[in-house]
Design a protein around this motif. Structure first.
Motif, PDB file in Angstrom:
ATOM      1  N   SER A 196       1.101  17.177  -5.144  1.00 51.25           N
ATOM      2  CA  SER A 196       1.164  16.819  -3.708  1.00 51.25           C
ATOM      3  C   SER A 196       2.375  15.931  -3.406  1.00 51.25           C
ATOM      4  O   SER A 196       2.286  14.940  -2.673  1.00 51.25           O
ATOM      5  N   ARG A 197       3.519  16.263  -3.997  1.00 58.55           N
ATOM      6  CA  ARG A 197       4.711  15.435  -3.790  1.00 58.55           C
ATOM      7  C   ARG A 197       5.451  15.776  -2.491  1.00 58.55           C
ATOM      8  O   ARG A 197       6.315  15.058  -2.032  1.00 58.55           O
ATOM      9  N   ARG A 198       5.200  16.932  -1.954  1.00 55.84           N
ATOM     10  CA  ARG A 198       5.775  17.358  -0.669  1.00 55.84           C
ATOM     11  C   ARG A 198       7.302  17.514  -0.666  1.00 55.84           C
ATOM     12  O   ARG A 198       7.985  17.184   0.309  1.00 55.84           O
ATOM     13  N   GLY A 235       8.298  -2.066  -2.552  1.00 55.28           N
ATOM     14  CA  GLY A 235       7.243  -1.368  -1.827  1.00 55.28           C
ATOM     15  C   GLY A 235       7.023  -0.060  -2.565  1.00 55.28           C
ATOM     16  O   GLY A 235       7.923   0.395  -3.281  1.00 55.28           O
ATOM     17  N   GLN A 236       5.858   0.558  -2.431  1.00 55.84           N
ATOM     18  CA  GLN A 236       5.608   1.816  -3.142  1.00 55.84           C
ATOM     19  C   GLN A 236       6.492   2.939  -2.627  1.00 55.84           C
ATOM     20  O   GLN A 236       6.791   3.877  -3.341  1.00 55.84           O
ATOM     21  N   ASN A 237       6.882   2.829  -1.355  1.00 50.36           N
ATOM     22  CA  ASN A 237       7.715   3.871  -0.772  1.00 50.36           C
ATOM     23  C   ASN A 237       8.574   3.223   0.308  1.00 50.36           C
ATOM     24  O   ASN A 237       8.289   3.350   1.500  1.00 50.36           O
ATOM     25  N   SER A 243      11.937   4.589  -3.932  1.00 51.34           N
ATOM     26  CA  SER A 243      12.205   5.550  -2.856  1.00 51.34           C
ATOM     27  C   SER A 243      11.453   6.838  -3.124  1.00 51.34           C
ATOM     28  O   SER A 243      11.447   7.314  -4.257  1.00 51.34           O
ATOM     29  N   HIS A 244      10.835   7.383  -2.093  1.00 52.19           N
ATOM     30  CA  HIS A 244      10.200   8.704  -2.250  1.00 52.19           C
ATOM     31  C   HIS A 244      11.218   9.755  -1.799  1.00 52.19           C
ATOM     32  O   HIS A 244      11.749   9.654  -0.695  1.00 52.19           O
ATOM     33  N   PRO A 245      11.473  10.786  -2.630  1.00 53.52           N
ATOM     34  CA  PRO A 245      12.497  11.776  -2.267  1.00 53.52           C
ATOM     35  C   PRO A 245      12.271  12.414  -0.892  1.00 53.52           C
ATOM     36  O   PRO A 245      13.239  12.660  -0.169  1.00 53.52           O
ATOM     37  N   GLY A 291       0.794  -1.226   0.000  1.00 56.96           N
ATOM     38  CA  GLY A 291       0.000   0.000   0.000  1.00 56.96           C
ATOM     39  C   GLY A 291       0.825   1.274   0.000  1.00 56.96           C
ATOM     40  O   GLY A 291       2.054   1.251  -0.128  1.00 56.96           O
ATOM     41  N   CYS A 292       0.122   2.393   0.133  1.00 56.31           N
ATOM     42  CA  CYS A 292       0.792   3.697   0.137  1.00 56.31           C
ATOM     43  C   CYS A 292      -0.099   4.720   0.825  1.00 56.31           C
ATOM     44  O   CYS A 292      -1.314   4.707   0.659  1.00 56.31           O
ATOM     45  N   ASN A 293       0.536   5.598   1.609  1.00 57.82           N
ATOM     46  CA  ASN A 293      -0.214   6.653   2.318  1.00 57.82           C
ATOM     47  C   ASN A 293      -0.008   8.016   1.702  1.00 57.82           C
ATOM     48  O   ASN A 293      -0.439   9.014   2.271  1.00 57.82           O
ATOM     49  N   ASN A 294       0.709   8.097   0.593  1.00 60.36           N
ATOM     50  CA  ASN A 294       1.140   9.420   0.123  1.00 60.36           C
ATOM     51  C   ASN A 294       0.114  10.219  -0.664  1.00 60.36           C
ATOM     52  O   ASN A 294       0.174  11.440  -0.686  1.00 60.36           O
ATOM     53  N   PHE A 295      -0.791   9.545  -1.332  1.00 63.51           N
ATOM     54  CA  PHE A 295      -1.841  10.234  -2.086  1.00 63.51           C
ATOM     55  C   PHE A 295      -1.306  11.351  -2.980  1.00 63.51           C
ATOM     56  O   PHE A 295      -1.791  12.477  -2.927  1.00 63.51           O
ATOM     57  N   CYS A 296      -0.295  11.058  -3.786  1.00 64.83           N
ATOM     58  CA  CYS A 296       0.120  12.018  -4.817  1.00 64.83           C
ATOM     59  C   CYS A 296      -1.141  12.256  -5.667  1.00 64.83           C
ATOM     60  O   CYS A 296      -1.895  11.306  -5.930  1.00 64.83           O
ATOM     61  N   SER A 297      -1.349  13.506  -6.101  1.00 63.27           N
ATOM     62  CA  SER A 297      -2.679  13.843  -6.615  1.00 63.27           C
ATOM     63  C   SER A 297      -3.049  13.097  -7.893  1.00 63.27           C
ATOM     64  O   SER A 297      -4.216  12.988  -8.221  1.00 63.27           O
ATOM     65  N   TYR A 298      -2.070  12.566  -8.624  1.00 64.77           N
ATOM     66  CA  TYR A 298      -2.349  11.884  -9.898  1.00 64.77           C
ATOM     67  C   TYR A 298      -2.534  10.379  -9.739  1.00 64.77           C
ATOM     68  O   TYR A 298      -2.898   9.692 -10.680  1.00 64.77           O
ATOM     69  N   CYS A 299      -2.237   9.844  -8.557  1.00 68.18           N
ATOM     70  CA  CYS A 299      -1.962   8.404  -8.450  1.00 68.18           C
ATOM     71  C   CYS A 299      -3.102   7.589  -7.848  1.00 68.18           C
ATOM     72  O   CYS A 299      -3.670   7.941  -6.807  1.00 68.18           O
ATOM     73  N   VAL A 300      -3.380   6.459  -8.472  1.00 68.66           N
ATOM     74  CA  VAL A 300      -4.498   5.612  -8.076  1.00 68.66           C
ATOM     75  C   VAL A 300      -4.072   4.560  -7.025  1.00 68.66           C
ATOM     76  O   VAL A 300      -4.917   3.944  -6.384  1.00 68.66           O
ATOM     77  N   VAL A 301      -2.754   4.409  -6.836  1.00 67.04           N
ATOM     78  CA  VAL A 301      -2.251   3.317  -5.984  1.00 67.04           C
ATOM     79  C   VAL A 301      -2.853   3.305  -4.565  1.00 67.04           C
ATOM     80  O   VAL A 301      -3.294   2.251  -4.098  1.00 67.04           O
ATOM     81  N   PRO A 302      -2.902   4.447  -3.851  1.00 64.71           N
ATOM     82  CA  PRO A 302      -3.455   4.379  -2.492  1.00 64.71           C
ATOM     83  C   PRO A 302      -4.912   3.893  -2.468  1.00 64.71           C
ATOM     84  O   PRO A 302      -5.359   3.333  -1.472  1.00 64.71           O
ATOM     85  N   TYR A 303      -5.631   4.093  -3.588  1.00 61.00           N
ATOM     86  CA  TYR A 303      -7.029   3.653  -3.644  1.00 61.00           C
ATOM     87  C   TYR A 303      -7.134   2.165  -3.967  1.00 61.00           C
ATOM     88  O   TYR A 303      -8.059   1.494  -3.541  1.00 61.00           O
TER      89      TYR A 303
HETATM   90 FE1  SF4 Z   1       2.227   6.493  -3.493  1.00 60.62          FE
HETATM   91 FE2  SF4 Z   1       4.093   6.535  -5.399  1.00 60.62          FE
HETATM   92 FE3  SF4 Z   1       1.521   6.757  -6.058  1.00 60.62          FE
HETATM   93 FE4  SF4 Z   1       2.757   8.771  -4.794  1.00 60.62          FE
HETATM   94  S1  SF4 Z   1       3.241   7.963  -6.858  1.00 60.62           S
HETATM   95  S2  SF4 Z   1       0.722   7.920  -4.281  1.00 60.62           S
HETATM   96  S3  SF4 Z   1       4.162   7.658  -3.469  1.00 60.62           S
HETATM   97  S4  SF4 Z   1       2.478   4.999  -5.131  1.00 60.62           S
END
Ligand code: SF4
Ligand code: SAM
Length: 417
Positions: A254-256, A182-184, A215-217, A138-150
């Motif tokens: 929302s990359r932070r 892992g996603q991050n 890796s997330h920067p 999973g992933c908690n980052n919720f980058c605004s374009y990304c479907v992975v956390p859902y």
């Molecule tokens: Fe998570 Fe990576 Fe998607 Fe961002 S791009 S929400 S870090 S999986």
């Protein structure tokens, strides 16, 4: 991640008496392990799904299952669109395959699985040299374009002792390399953090190389940089997705981190590990991206000189914040920007590969080469593909190779000694 999920599906199915076939027409079960990260993958899946409908006429016992992120996203709606589908299960429900093939009573399995990090599914690995090892889900980052956390749910780390036990088993089976996935991975957290986990795994005998993605920067720590530098088995390569060279766009994503933050991380990596290979992901044509934002991305590529990148056109994904943003670019314009990014990076990659001519690199032989530049292929510690001509070398051997030619996407070398 999907490739390894498929290996887990095979690991669950084999004890139930299933064998893998290359011929889908002879199969009793066909599983589509789908990706929904971009729309293109989704379109491809639906056209394949339509195409195999006729196989049910050839084999009335055939069952068709849809797995992965589209399954998670669409759930039972898939039956409406494709009534020939028998079973739909998401990435958190691979274990339900067992019940499905036993008596077919499960039809849809897409619920959150809080036990995913401790269930330790078996995997039937396709390589005998290099193994994927999941360290978190999973992933908690919720980058605004990304479907992975859902689709893959909240972040959950596997206990470190489970990971160490899996890696010990892999080492006993003769694998030489592991890639932690892992996603991050930088936000891995159990009794140890990610550098702590690397430390534990570095001590496992047998495995020679340890890699990790992604890796997330924002979470790249000094401790991780030190671990890459100091632990002998950790390879000198990091995949560190930048996404855009414009801080304004990074904010909308929302990359932070800002572009300046990112550059600082690159400088810190290169200060301690001068030869580190750095690869990245870039998205072209995010909503609101101006000519100037795009120019900043091209400038970033020139300034950073990545060893390689994956670049994609922005694709609006259902449920994400960015899918509600106003798109300002046509598909043609996005393609044009993507092409410019890829063409520029190609010249940079070629230049970096050429700079390696004359260097001696340790190469892990993966098997026969698929092109005319050698009879064998392998990878350097920095994850570059090298083709060599050599007899009497076996898959899984670690050899020293002198680089004799740099190509756009690979290297050519000759054995030393
Ligand atoms: Fe998570 Fe990576 Fe998607 Fe961002 S791009 S929400 S870090 S999986
Ligand atoms: N977790 C990793 C990270 O944060 O970088 C990678 C996740 S994703 C599976 C891999 C890459 O797909 C991302 O880095 C991003 O460049 C790209 N991507 C994700 N969603 C996208 C979208 N909606 N449109 C275009 N590219 C996308």
């Amino acid at each position: 991640m999907n490739v390894h999920d498929s290996e887990k599906m095979l690991g669950v199915l084999e004890p139930e008496g299933f064998l893998q076939t290359d011929n889908p027409r002879s199969a009793d079960l066909i599983i589509f392990n789908t990706c929904s990260i971009r729309q293109k993958a989704e379109q491809k899946f639906y056209s394949e799904l339509g195409r195999i409908k006729s196989y049910k006429k050839l084999n009335p016992c055939l069952k068709i299952a849809v797995a992965g992120c589209i399954a998670q996203q669409e759930g039972k709606n898939i039956f409406k669109r494709a009534p020939h589908v028998d079973f739909v299960f998401g990435p958190q429900n691979i274990r339900t395959l067992k019940h499905f093939v036993a008596d077919g009573y499960v039809h849809v399995a897409i619920e959150e699985n809080p036990l995913i990090s401790v269930e330790d599914l078996p995997a039937k690995r396709s390589s005998r040299i290099s193994a994927w090892v999941t360290i978190m889900y999973g992933c908690n980052n919720f980058c605004s374009y990304c479907v992975v956390p859902y689709t893959r749910g909240r972040e959950r780390s596997r206990p470190s002792e489970h990971i160490v036990a899996e890696v010990c088993k892999i080492a006993e089976e003769g694998f030489r390399e592991i890639t932690l996935i892992g996603q991050n991975v930088n936000s891995y957290e159990s009794d140890v953090d990610f550098p702590g986990l690397l430390c534990k795994l570095d001590r496992v005998g047998g495995v020679e190389r340890i890699r990790f993605v992604t890796s997330h920067p924002k979470d790249l720590s000094t401790a991780l940089i030190d671990a890459i530098k100091e632990l002998p088995k950790i390879c000198e390569h990091i995949h560190l997705p930048l996404q855009s060279g414009s801080t304004a766009i990074l904010k909308m994503m929302s990359r932070r981190y800002s572009f300046e933050d990112y550059i600082e991380k690159i400088a810190a990596l290169r200060a301690k590990i001068p030869d580190i290979s750095i690869t990245s992901d870039i998205i072209a044509g995010f909503p609101g991206e101006t000519d100037e934002d795009h120019r900043l991305t091209l400038k970033a590529l020139c300034e950073i000189e990545f060893d390689g990148i994956f670049a994609f056109k922005f694709s609006p994904r259902p449920g994400t914040k960015a899918s509600k943003m106003q798109e300002n670019l046509t598909e043609e314009k996005k393609s044009e920007r993507l092409y410019e990014i890829l063409a520029l990076q190609d010249t940079i990659t070629e230049k970096k590969n050429n700079a390696l001519v004359g260097a001696i690199q340790e190469v892990l032989i993966e098997g026969p080469s698929e092109n005319a530049n050698g009879n064998l292929t392998g990878r350097t510690r920095s994850n570059k593909i090298v083709d060599i001509w050599a007899d009497d070398i076996i898959k899984g051997a670690l050899v020293d190779v002198e680089i004799i030619k740099g190509r756009r996407h690979s290297l050519e070398g000759k054995l030393v000694g």
